[in-house]
Each structure stands twice: as C-alpha cells, then as structure tokens.
Design a protein around this motif. Structure first.
Motif, PDB file in Angstrom:
ATOM      1  N   SER A 151     -41.642  27.702 -23.001  1.00 19.85           N
ATOM      2  CA  SER A 151     -43.019  27.317 -22.665  1.00 19.85           C
ATOM      3  C   SER A 151     -43.528  26.228 -23.592  1.00 19.85           C
ATOM      4  O   SER A 151     -44.166  25.262 -23.149  1.00 19.85           O
ATOM      5  N   ASN A 155     -49.773  27.501 -18.344  1.00 20.25           N
ATOM      6  CA  ASN A 155     -50.115  28.494 -17.333  1.00 20.25           C
ATOM      7  C   ASN A 155     -49.407  28.263 -15.998  1.00 20.25           C
ATOM      8  O   ASN A 155     -49.611  29.051 -15.065  1.00 20.25           O
ATOM      9  N   TYR A 176     -46.960  28.299 -12.929  1.00 20.98           N
ATOM     10  CA  TYR A 176     -46.088  29.379 -12.457  1.00 20.98           C
ATOM     11  C   TYR A 176     -45.189  28.946 -11.292  1.00 20.98           C
ATOM     12  O   TYR A 176     -43.995  29.224 -11.298  1.00 20.98           O
ATOM     13  N   PRO A 190     -44.976  32.652 -18.251  1.00 22.46           N
ATOM     14  CA  PRO A 190     -45.503  33.234 -17.004  1.00 22.46           C
ATOM     15  C   PRO A 190     -44.434  33.910 -16.161  1.00 22.46           C
ATOM     16  O   PRO A 190     -44.674  34.972 -15.578  1.00 22.46           O
ATOM     17  N   VAL A 233     -43.580  37.185 -17.866  1.00 25.88           N
ATOM     18  CA  VAL A 233     -44.554  38.238 -17.560  1.00 25.88           C
ATOM     19  C   VAL A 233     -44.224  38.893 -16.232  1.00 25.88           C
ATOM     20  O   VAL A 233     -44.265  40.127 -16.097  1.00 25.88           O
ATOM     21  N   THR A 283     -48.569  40.471 -21.501  1.00 28.85           N
ATOM     22  CA  THR A 283     -49.479  39.481 -20.913  1.00 28.85           C
ATOM     23  C   THR A 283     -50.418  38.900 -21.958  1.00 28.85           C
ATOM     24  O   THR A 283     -50.669  37.684 -21.986  1.00 28.85           O
ATOM     25  N   MET A 312     -50.653  34.825 -23.281  1.00 28.01           N
ATOM     26  CA  MET A 312     -51.792  33.921 -23.086  1.00 28.01           C
ATOM     27  C   MET A 312     -52.494  33.556 -24.385  1.00 28.01           C
ATOM     28  O   MET A 312     -53.301  32.623 -24.414  1.00 28.01           O
TER      29      MET A 312
END
Length: 286
Positions: free
Chosen positions: A84, A220, A222, A237, A240, A258, A262
């Motif tokens: 990420s 964020n 996805y 993401p 998760v 989660t 974030m």
C-alpha cells in the motif's frame, strides 16, 4: 418607524440564531455519521467476540489488546502495508510531477487550443474508473505486461487523479505575476529554470494539496488493485477483505485489522488538513 424597527430586530436576530443552531445540528449529524463507524471499529477491536455478541453497542469492559497484537504480529499485514505504501507513494509522485508539468503550459502559455484542452481535463472529472476497468486490465496485463506489480496499479491511479490535480494547480500557476517570470528571463533564466526554481516553490501549497489527495485516494483504492493484484502483491484494502473472509467469525479481529489499515491514511490526512484547506482556498482565489 422607531417602534417598528425595534420590533423587527429581535425577529431577525431570532431567525439568525435558529439558522445557526440548525447548521450546527446538521454539522453534528454529519460528523456523527462519518466518525461513528470509525469509532465503533476502533473500540470494537478492543473487545472480545463475546462482548460484541452480548452488547454490540457497549464499550470495552475490560479493554482487550490481543486483537491488535495478533494483527500486528502477522507477517501478511506488513506485506499488505508495504504494498500500500509503495503504490501510494508512486501514485502521488507521478500525479504531482505530471500534474505540474501539464498545468504549467495550460496556465502560463498562450496558444490556440488552451481552453478546450483544459476542458478535456475538466470533463475527465466526470469519467469514473469503473467504466474503463476492463480496457485497463487488458492494457496493463497483456499490452504493457506490468500486471500484478506496483506500477501496474499506480500508473492508472495517477492517470485518473490527473484531472483533479490540474484543475487545482492551474489557478496557483496563473496567480504568479508575469513580471516575476519576465524578470527571471531578463536575468538569463529559461522557462525550464523558471519552472523549477521559482514556480515550484511558490506553488508548494497546491502541490501538497493534490499530493495528499492522491495518496489518500490510492491508499483507499479497492477495485483496481482487486483486478490487477494477486498473492503477496495485494494492498491493505484487499487484505481487509481476505482477513474478513478467512476469519469471518472473529468480528473483533476484523475490527482490529480494519482499524490498523485505515490509521496511516487517517493520520496523514489529519496532519496535512490545514495545508489542504489553504491549498484549496488558494485554488479558489486563483
């Protein structure tokens, strides 16, 4: 007349106060709807599954940190986190660099098709990534051969972030006085030197604004990573989603995973929010 004025004044003040109260109530409602799920997930990570089952809306009693500890000690979490960070950094750098390079001629040069070309980027704000998801998959995986890589996800994300970047940066570059550019050219600097040495530092608030927006949007994301990334190349993401399906009965663990996924983007956004506000104000003024 004096009596009428005196009788009208309280009514006007009462209307303003009622309007102010209504605005605050709406603002509080929006904040509650926005932060409520986040706080519920954060607190849920400090509870056990038994506590969540017996009292879903309650507070942790006692507070349990095993869920967060278990997620942090898993190697897969850090693999997702590294992916990420890498994808978000590449997306941010490409977006800011190419956004500045595209906004510069649209703001400082005079040519025939300047405004129609700028409108192309404005219309690009209305073009969702989901519409081009299948052509992107074919282009990235078959034609370019960079599927399941950081660059395969970062480059399309940067491309879709460019319209917003150019729309925000163009007013910053246009607001810089042309006398400053003429003085630099008289002193012997060319346009490229003026761009790097003078224009970039002066447009730093706008560059920071679009950089933060690009970073958070990439973090964020996805749909595009879901289509292009597999195995150890997945981002948080996707991690998760995998964790939720693998440990569907461990609700508290899912909340902890989660929350940890974030937190970096949330902290980064909150730390830079003043610069974002000032950057957007500068874009509006420009």
């Amino acid at each position: 007349m004096t009596t009428a004025t005196r009788t009208r004044a309280p009514r006007q003040g009462s209307g303003r106060s009622e309007g102010g109260v209504l605005v605050y109530l709406v603002a509080l409602l929006v904040v509650a709807l926005t932060l409520g799920p986040v706080l519920y997930a954060v607190l849920g990570g400090f509870r056990t599954n038994a506590q969540l089952a017996s009292d879903p809306a309650g507070l942790p009693d006692p507070w349990v940190a095993d869920n967060y500890r278990r997620v942090i000690t898993e190697s897969s979490f850090w693999t997702y986190a590294v992916n990420s960070v890498a994808v978000a950094v590449i997306t941010t750098v490409v977006t800011v660099v190419f956004g500045l390079m595209a906004a510069y001629p649209l703001a400082r040069y005079q040519f025939r098709w300047r405004e129609p070309l700028f409108m192309v980027f404005v219309v690009g704000l209305l073009f969702p990534a989901t519409v081009a998801i299948i052509p992107l998959f074919i282009l990235v995986t078959r034609d370019l051969g960079i599927g399941n890589t950081w660059w395969g996800v970062a480059l399309p994300q940067a491309a879709f972030a460019l319209p917003m970047t150019i729309v925000i940066l163009r007013p910053f570059l246009m607001a810089i006085p042309r006398e400053m550019e003429e003085a630099a050219l008289i002193d012997g600097a060319n346009r490229l030197q003026f761009f790097w040495r003078i224009l970039l530092p002066l447009s730093a608030p706008g560059a920071i604004t679009v950089g933060v927006l690009a970073f958070v949007g990439s973090w964020n994301a996805y749909l595009l990573p879901l289509l292009l990334l597999r195995g150890d190349m997945k981002t948080l993401p996707l991690g998760v989603a995998d964790f939720s399906s693998q440990y569907s009965s461990d609700t508290a663990g899912v909340f902890a995973f989660t929350t940890l996924a974030m937190i970096p983007a949330l902290i980064f956004f909150l730390a830079m929010q003043k610069r974002i506000v000032s950057g957007l104000q500068g874009a509006v003024k420009g």
